[in-house]
Design a protein around this motif. Structure first.
Motif, short mmCIF file in Angstrom:
data_model
loop_
_atom_site.label_atom_id
_atom_site.label_comp_id
_atom_site.label_asym_id
_atom_site.label_seq_id
_atom_site.Cartn_x
_atom_site.Cartn_y
_atom_site.Cartn_z
N GLN A 136 31.78 46.27 49.63
CA GLN A 136 32.16 46.11 50.97
C GLN A 136 31.73 44.99 51.80
O GLN A 136 32.41 44.19 52.60
N PHE A 137 30.37 44.64 51.51
CA PHE A 137 29.84 43.36 52.27
C PHE A 137 30.54 42.11 51.87
O PHE A 137 30.84 41.10 52.53
N ARG A 138 30.54 42.14 50.52
CA ARG A 138 31.56 40.96 49.72
C ARG A 138 32.84 40.87 50.49
O ARG A 138 33.51 39.87 50.83
N GLU A 139 33.59 42.21 50.70
CA GLU A 139 35.01 42.04 51.47
C GLU A 139 34.92 41.56 52.88
O GLU A 139 35.94 40.70 53.12
N LYS A 147 35.32 32.91 50.97
CA LYS A 147 36.03 33.35 49.51
C LYS A 147 35.40 32.83 48.40
O LYS A 147 35.32 31.38 48.50
N ASP A 148 34.68 33.77 47.89
CA ASP A 148 34.08 33.27 46.47
C ASP A 148 34.48 33.98 45.21
O ASP A 148 34.00 35.00 44.99
N ALA A 153 33.04 37.57 38.65
CA ALA A 153 32.55 37.52 37.20
C ALA A 153 31.12 37.85 37.41
O ALA A 153 30.54 38.08 36.18
N ARG A 154 30.50 38.06 38.50
CA ARG A 154 29.16 38.42 38.47
C ARG A 154 28.74 39.73 38.63
O ARG A 154 27.51 40.51 38.62
N LEU A 166 38.64 43.63 46.01
CA LEU A 166 38.07 42.16 46.05
C LEU A 166 39.26 41.29 45.84
O LEU A 166 39.27 40.16 46.46
N LYS A 167 40.10 41.32 44.58
CA LYS A 167 41.01 40.54 44.55
C LYS A 167 42.25 40.30 45.87
O LYS A 167 42.68 39.29 45.90
N ARG A 168 42.46 41.74 46.51
CA ARG A 168 43.24 41.71 47.60
C ARG A 168 42.88 40.78 48.49
O ARG A 168 43.39 40.16 49.24
#
Length: 275
Positions: A136-139, A147-148, A153-154, A166-168
């Motif tokens: 959620q934090f990465r979202e 956007k990374d 991959a990690r 995440l892809k969305r």
């Protein structure tokens, strides 16, 4: 003769009958605990050790994830409002976002009541889990514009549904994209070569573009407050474990400190040098 509120018209002065009541406790259909699903919610804190402070650690981080969920909901609404041209609504919702983010910054001091010795009693039981894995934090970062795709991959031990989310986020418009849409709807160019001129036009003509200026300030406050949270978080980590590596395999505090220099909206920060 006028009919008073306590009498029913055309009935010879009979009193009104109150409508049937089925609200709240009289309805008897829903309870506080049932609405909030408290039995299930309070069953989610399951320490993996006998350390007394592990409950604190779990609770604080679960509360953060609840705040992240709310922020994602509100920032989506803000983005959509900007795209639709409802700038007043975006600004209204930003006040809520800023309030939540200030609470998140202050919440760090709760976990700082745990001493390093107390944390070490159960830290080994956490591996290889890590806050780095918070989807959620990465979202939130992706939605805000940072956007990374390399992050995907990690990731480890993340389900298909979370990967799809995440892809969305990587594919959908960010808050910055939505702000550029708002500028273009006002007739301001937003190409890479012209965007700074448009931002300067907004800043220098508050009479015509004050709503766009204030919205840019809201974006900047979101950026700044998130950075403050990152800084408080890394200070908390340094206070707890110093320079030890993270449980998920990261370098720990050095990695987190590097993230504090990240900006969601670098052009809004650069604008200050041009004014």
């Amino acid at each position: 003769m006028p009919v008073t509120p306590s009498r029913r018209a055309g009935t010879g002065g009979e009193r009104n009958e109150p409508p049937p009541r089925s609200f709240g406790e009289e309805g008897g259909r829903l309870s506080y605990g049932g609405y909030l699903r408290l039995p299930g919610l309070l069953a989610q804190q399951e320490p993996r050790s006998d350390a007394s402070d592990e409950l604190l650690f779990i609770t604080v981080h679960q509360v953060y994830e609840l705040w992240f969920k709310l922020l994602l909901h509100e920032l989506e609404r803000i983005r959509d409002a900007m795209i639709e041209g409802s700038l007043w609504r975006a600004r209204h919702l930003f006040r809520r976002v800023h309030s939540v983010e200030r609470v998140m910054v202050e919440q760090v001091q709760v976990i700082e009541t745990m001493t390093p010795q107390d944390f070490l009693e159960f830290r080994s039981a956490l591996a290889p889990a890590s806050g780095f894995q918070s989807v959620q934090f990465r979202e939130l970062e992706f939605l805000s514009g940072a956007k990374d795709p390399v992050y995907l991959a990690r990731l480890r031990d993340v389900g298909d549904a979370e990967t799809a989310r995440l892809k969305r986020r990587l594919a959908e418009p960010s808050l910055w994209d939505a702000y550029l849409t708002a500028l273009s709807q006002r007739g301001l160019p937003v190409s890479d070569d012209e965007i700074m001129d448009s931002l300067l036009a907004v800043a220098r003509d508050r009479g015509s573009h004050d709503d766009l200026w204030e919205l840019a300030e809201d974006l900047l406050t979101h950026d700044e407050t998130t950075a403050l949270w990152r800084m408080r978080h890394v200070q908390m980590v340094e206070r707890q474990i110093g320079t030890k590596s993270g449980t998920g395999g990261s370098s720990g505090a050095p990695y987190l400190r590097g993230r504090t220099r990240m900006h969601f909206f670098p052009l809004l920060w650069e604008l200050r040098a041009w004014l």
